[in-house]
Scaffold this motif. Structure first.
Motif, short mmCIF file in Angstrom:
data_model
loop_
_atom_site.label_atom_id
_atom_site.label_comp_id
_atom_site.label_asym_id
_atom_site.label_seq_id
_atom_site.Cartn_x
_atom_site.Cartn_y
_atom_site.Cartn_z
N LEU A 490 0.87 -1.17 0.00
CA LEU A 490 0.00 0.00 0.00
C LEU A 490 0.91 1.22 0.00
O LEU A 490 1.66 1.45 0.94
N ASP A 498 -3.08 0.53 -6.01
CA ASP A 498 -2.90 -0.53 -5.02
C ASP A 498 -4.18 -1.31 -4.81
O ASP A 498 -4.15 -2.52 -4.64
N HIS A 524 -8.80 -4.11 3.62
CA HIS A 524 -8.00 -3.02 3.04
C HIS A 524 -8.45 -1.69 3.62
O HIS A 524 -9.50 -1.60 4.27
N THR A 550 -4.01 -5.51 2.65
CA THR A 550 -2.91 -4.56 2.46
C THR A 550 -2.19 -4.50 3.82
O THR A 550 -2.50 -5.27 4.72
#
Length: 701
Positions: A490, A498, A524, A550
């Motif tokens: 990330l 991303d 995420h 992430t």
């Protein structure tokens, strides 16, 4: 020499004037004579020999040649023109070329007069040429204060455009030495100079700017680096000393029932030698009558939490409350759950306060905190709110403190009439050199051994072309009942890219591991906190076998059953991040693995990072490599690196000088804390001149 002369504004130095002074101030931060004298070269060119034109080689070395210009011509080009001068000596001829500043050069150049030229040569059309050479009349060259080792000073584009070249800076430096007579008072005691065989400050200053030889340059650099690091260490050690004298702390006199019962009956495992040592250091601080200000460093999984709990139990035994502040909700929830489990058989009241705590719960916490019903409060920076009032806060523990600003941390100090004891914890190993420079005013404890039964995590590097083998390995581990993390990078600037990487990765994992046989969680930064928590909990409870995420899971997720960490595009991560991610596995008794996935295109730094991860799991070793790769400023963030605005020393390369400087600073303060003894008078005077006294008192007032 009168020290006040060095405070003269730079405008008054012959050859500067108002325009140059303005540029020197804005571009290089040079305001006074003192600033100029402390503006050190960043490299040196060895001008020990003059070349003849017929000795020149077709390489990119910088050379100097003595000869004459016999004619000048202008050559038209597609864009503008260039000016070419024919330059000869008794062995041949070459060309000097200018693309800019032609009018000034043509007006000032002397034909058929000996010059010394210096620069890089090119081979063009069967002849050597030198673009934009440094030039000096041979007669001037022989008169000047100079040496064969030519200093090269840092510069900027604006300075170059304004004609403030390296030669100009060199001339200003010569002028400064003429005006000051090159006399500089010594800043170190004769004792230190003799023990370390240091040259005088005046000799060091001269040889840093006009080195007479390689040996004298090396001695000048050593002397000035030692001095710079010595005064930084002196400042940090005095800050610590004054802190202990000025800031009184609550005295925790007894180690009572809470601590004793937990240690004797409920401790889930044997403490390591390192944990016992650290608890002893903390107990000593808590009973000293001065406010504890201690940094606790320990690698991921080294057992900092148990040390934190036992410190809090000492506070409880002395009728004080304690709090633990963590940077994220996930981490604070984990601390809360972990401490609740450890304290389930104790009569200890532990509460959790975060940004998402409901209003009714907050009211209850505020009330119970003030009447002393809550012993330990865990939370995020919600703890810092003015409404959060303790009855008697005695110990504040801050986890991953570099994520909190100074202003935030200082709010904790105001939660009682005397500031609570402070224990700062970090799982980011800080290299010893950096800890000595950044946290030299804190007492430092290190947990440097892992609890028994912990197996080392096997780390391997695999290229994308090995992906099918990696998938097979995942299947085998899931078959054994294990869980898997798959982490994608990330990078703030490209959140959309991303997110796409993550979703593409998720889809390919879902195809490879289809439902209902496999269940996958996804987490995420763009998810709502509640949704994130649901997905996390599914993984924690073992309802899903694979967590695709992430770096939000970098700190704080504790799933003992997760045994494999796969890091995608591992080359895009920094070393400390890779190390933190790896620490998410290996929390149970089973053998754990970390697989670093990359493409074949790798920079040399990326290769070094991956090789380091594969070869060691020692966080401090990793941190040392990280420091060498990234430098201190990047490693600690800008808010921390101010103290490291070093003019000549480098804490990575000059590690041994730093340790020596700290040793001598400690020795001095042990013998003469106020620097009043005759032999230390100049050190005391210099310390005051540096203006650090004022900063120290601001810091602790």
């Amino acid at each position: 020499m009168n020290a006040n002369l060095l405070q003269t504004p730079i405008d008054y130095l012959k050859g500067v004037g108002p325009n140059r002074a303005a540029l020197l101030r804005t571009e290089l931060g040079i305001h006074t004579y003192q600033d100029l004298i402390n503006f050190f070269p960043n490299r040196y060119i060895d001008k020990t020999r003059f070349y003849k034109i017929n000795e020149l080689q077709q390489n990119t070395a910088e050379v100097q040649v003595v000869g004459k210009i016999i004619n000048i011509r202008t050559v038209d080009q597609k864009r503008g023109s260039r000016m070419v001068a024919e330059f000869i000596d008794d062995t041949g001829k070459m060309e000097l070329v200018w693309f800019r500043g032609q009018k000034w050069i043509r007006e000032n150049i002397k034909i058929n007069t000996p010059y010394v030229i210096f620069g890089k040569t090119n081979w063009f059309n069967g002849m050597f040429n030198m673009p934009h050479p440094e030039m000096e009349l041979l007669e001037e060259h022989q008169k000047n204060l100079r040496t064969a080792m030519q200093p090269v000073y840092p510069s900027t584009e604006k300075l170059t455009k304004a004609g403030i070249t390296n030669r100009v800076i060199n001339k200003l430096m010569q002028q400064l030495f003429i005006e000051t007579g090159g006399r500089f008072y010594d800043t170190l005691s004769e004792e230190i100079k003799e023990e370390l065989k240091l040259i005088s400050r005046a000799e060091a200053m001269f040889n840093i700017h006009f080195p007479k030889s390689q040996e004298l340059l090396a001695r000048a650099q050593f002397r000035l680096k030692f001095e710079e690091l010595f005064y930084i260490q002196l400042q940090l050690l005095i800050k610590n000393m004054l802190h202990k004298q000025k800031i009184k702390g609550f005295v925790f006199e007894q180690v009572g029932e809470n601590f004793g019962e937990f240690y004797q009956e409920h401790l889930p495992f044997q403490l390591t030698g390192a944990q016992k040592r650290v608890i002893k250091e903390i107990r000593s601080d808590l009973g000293s009558g001065a406010q504890m200000n201690r940094l606790l460093q320990g690698d991921v999984g080294s057992g900092k939490t148990i040390v934190a709990l036992m410190s809090m139990l000492i506070a409880l035994d002395n009728d004080f409350q304690a709090c633990l502040m963590a940077p994220t909700e996930i981490l604070s929830v984990q601390h809360y759950n972990g401490l609740m489990e450890l304290c389930k058989d104790l009569k200890t009241s532990i509460y959790l306060l975060t940004g998402s705590s409901k209003t009714s719960k907050r009211r209850e916490i505020h009330e119970k905190l003030e009447n002393g019903e809550i012993n330990i409060l865990i939370g995020t920076h919600a703890l810092l709110e003015d409404k959060v009032k303790f009855k008697n806060l005695g110990l504040a523990i801050i986890d991953e403190q570099h994520r909190f600003g100074v202003a935030q941390r200082s709010k904790l100090w105001q939660k009682n009439h005397l500031p609570p004891h402070i224990l700062v914890m970090t799982a980011t190993p800080i290299p010893r050199t950096l800890a000595m420079s950044l946290y030299g005013d804190l007492d430092v404890s290190v947990i440097d051994e892992l609890p028994p039964g912990r197996q080392e995590i096997k780390t391997v590097h695999r290229y994308d072309s090995n992906r099918l083998k990696v998938f097979k390995f995942i299947r085998d581990e899931i078959q054994k009942g294990r869980q898997i993390y798959i982490v994608y990078p990330l990078i703030q600037e490209s959140a959309t890219m991303d997110y796409k990487d993550l979703m593409d990765g998720y889809e390919s994992i879902a195809r490879e591991f289809p439902m209902p046989e496999y269940q996958i969680s996804i987490v995420h930064g763009q998810m709502k906190p509640a949704d994130k928590e649901i997905e996390m909990q599914r993984f924690v409870k073992g309802e899903t076998q694979i967590m695709v995420a992430t770096t939000v899971i970098e700190v704080g997720v504790n799933v003992p059953n997760a045994s494999v960490m796969i890091i995608e595009s591992a080359e895009r991560f920094g070393l400390s991040q890779l190390h933190q991610l790896r620490g998410r596995v290996g929390r149970g008794a089973e053998q754990s693995y970390c697989i670093l996935m990359t493409s074949h295109k790798l920079s040399s730094d990326a290769k070094t990072r991956l090789e380091t991860m594969v070869s060691t799991s020692d966080g401090f070793e990793i941190a040392e490599v990280d420091l060498k790769l990234r430098g201190p400023g990047d490693l600690m963030g800008t808010q921390q690196s101010g103290v490291l605005n070093l003019k000549i020393a480098d804490i990575v390369r000059d590690n041994q000088i730093l340790q020596s400087a700290r040793f001598y600073a400690k020795q001095l303060l042990a013998e003469d804390p106020e620097m009043k003894m005759p032999k230390n008078k100049m050190i005391g005077y210099t310390f005051q001149q540096l203006g650090v006294h004022k900063n120290i008192w601001n810091y602790i007032s």
